[in-house]
Design a protein around this motif. Structure first.
Motif, PDB file in Angstrom:
ATOM      1  N   ALA A  70      27.035  -0.549  27.108  1.00  0.00           N
ATOM      2  CA  ALA A  70      27.850  -0.083  25.991  1.00  0.00           C
ATOM      3  C   ALA A  70      27.557   1.392  25.782  1.00  0.00           C
ATOM      4  O   ALA A  70      26.437   1.859  26.025  1.00  0.00           O
ATOM      5  N   ASP A  71      28.562   2.132  25.307  1.00  0.00           N
ATOM      6  CA  ASP A  71      28.493   3.593  25.285  1.00  0.00           C
ATOM      7  C   ASP A  71      29.163   4.103  24.005  1.00  0.00           C
ATOM      8  O   ASP A  71      30.271   3.679  23.668  1.00  0.00           O
TER       9      ASP A  71
ATOM     10  N   ALA B 110      26.248  -3.636  23.016  1.00  0.00           N
ATOM     11  CA  ALA B 110      26.860  -2.764  22.010  1.00  0.00           C
ATOM     12  C   ALA B 110      26.117  -2.821  20.682  1.00  0.00           C
ATOM     13  O   ALA B 110      26.000  -1.800  19.984  1.00  0.00           O
TER      14      ALA B 110
ATOM     15  N   VAL C 148      33.977   0.554  30.988  1.00  0.00           N
ATOM     16  CA  VAL C 148      32.531   0.369  30.869  1.00  0.00           C
ATOM     17  C   VAL C 148      32.257  -1.112  30.655  1.00  0.00           C
ATOM     18  O   VAL C 148      33.131  -1.865  30.236  1.00  0.00           O
TER      19      VAL C 148
ATOM     20  N   THR D  57      33.106   2.415  22.203  1.00  0.00           N
ATOM     21  CA  THR D  57      33.438   1.433  23.225  1.00  0.00           C
ATOM     22  C   THR D  57      34.376   0.411  22.592  1.00  0.00           C
ATOM     23  O   THR D  57      34.087  -0.135  21.527  1.00  0.00           O
TER      24      THR D  57
ATOM     25  N   THR E  28      35.932   3.309  26.953  1.00  0.00           N
ATOM     26  CA  THR E  28      35.612   4.256  25.896  1.00  0.00           C
ATOM     27  C   THR E  28      36.775   5.215  25.678  1.00  0.00           C
ATOM     28  O   THR E  28      37.529   5.525  26.603  1.00  0.00           O
TER      29      THR E  28
ATOM     30  N   THR F 162      24.006   5.522  25.760  1.00  0.00           N
ATOM     31  CA  THR F 162      24.502   4.428  26.599  1.00  0.00           C
ATOM     32  C   THR F 162      23.361   3.448  26.818  1.00  0.00           C
ATOM     33  O   THR F 162      22.296   3.831  27.303  1.00  0.00           O
TER      34      THR F 162
END
Length: 290
Positions: free
Chosen positions: A145-146, A57, A212, A277, A241, A137
């Motif tokens: 992480a997105d 992230a 995720v 996220t 998310t 992403t």
């Protein structure tokens, strides 16, 4: 299989069950007795996994920061794709979108009436007045992480500016509505849909948030509208998310027949999306990537 207190915990932490998730499972059983839908163990991340997701992230948010510093009118969306590839490589990470289900680029860049999955191209030039969604992403050491952000380029109309700001507000209100062990996925959708309708927007229903962390898409499915079905309770250890897509016009969309990826509003109206996220903790919500 029912675990004994001294067995290794189901979460993979290598700790004894009694010192790890025993009390957690007892809370889930109480929720189940109250008639609530409880998450499967597969939806719960252990501390090691959470730390790995947090590392991914950091890079993912850093990438969006980097793009925010450099995006401007006159640049091609292909330049943003190159930035994403080079930035993640610098940190020994990769863009998880690349070749995912055949997606041909490293990042999604969606402009104006493109709802999502816009494919970067050297022929697409960002213009003054555009609103641009960049969806990133990142995968680092096997963890994902997105997040996505909206960027307003130059002289944006008040109507477009309000759409961008209110879409972000819808996301923030949904996060604020989450109470661990009490809220469910449906509460997220209900909050977003009510805010959108109250402000004259429509909600895209075909694309929603998702779990995720260990993969790019996991359970649970996160609705951005009030579903007509019971939904899972949100508890600590869940990572997912929220990514509302709001349209200035009608909610109807279509997928470009040529590239089979780019999603447009049917009526040509503007669309905006923000995505974070999130980690559910014992006391609330921690934003991991935004």
């Amino acid at each position: 299989m029912k675990l004994n207190r001294n067995d290794l915990c189901w979460c993979g932490s290598q700790q004894k069950y009694k010192k790890c998730h025993l009390q957690f499972d007892e809370k889930l059983e109480q929720l189940k007795q109250q008639g609530k839908i409880i998450p499967l163990h597969q939806m719960i991340k252990n501390n090691e996994q959470i730390e790995g997701i947090k590392q991914a992230a950091i890079i993912n948010s850093g990438l969006l920061d980097y793009i925010e510093e450099n995006i401007k009118a006159g640049m091609s969306t292909e330049e943003i794709d190159i930035m994403a590839k080079e930035f993640t490589a610098k940190y020994n990470a990769v863009c998880a979108d690349y070749q995912y289900c055949g997606y041909p680029k490293h990042i999604c860049v969606s402009i104006n009436d493109v709802v999502c999955h816009g494919i970067p191209s050297e022929n697409e030039i960002i213009q003054d007045g555009d609103i641009v969604n960049v969806d990133a992403t990142t995968m680092f050491n096997g963890y994902y992480a997105d997040a996505s952000r909206m960027f307003m380029i130059g002289n944006v109309t008040d109507e477009a500016k309000n759409l961008v700001q209110n879409t972000k507000k819808a996301l923030e209100l949904a996060i604020d509505a989450i109470v661990p062990y009490q809220s469910c996925v449906g509460d997220i959708g209900k909050t977003i849909e009510k805010f959108a309708i109250d402000n004259g927007y429509s909600v895209v229903k075909e694309f929603c948030g998702h779990g995720v962390g260990l993969a790019i898409h996991e359970n649970p499915y996160i609705f951005h509208f009030e579903p007509n079905e019971p939904t899972v309770t949100l508890v600590p250890g869940m990572v997912f998310t929220i990514e509302p897509m709001l349209n200035l016009g009608k909610a109807d969309i279509f997928v470009d027949a040529d590239d089979e990826w780019t999603v447009f509003t049917e009526d040509g109206s503007l669309s905006a999306q923000w995505e974070h996220t999130l980690l559910i903790t014992e006391t609330g919500v921690e934003i991991l990537s935004k």
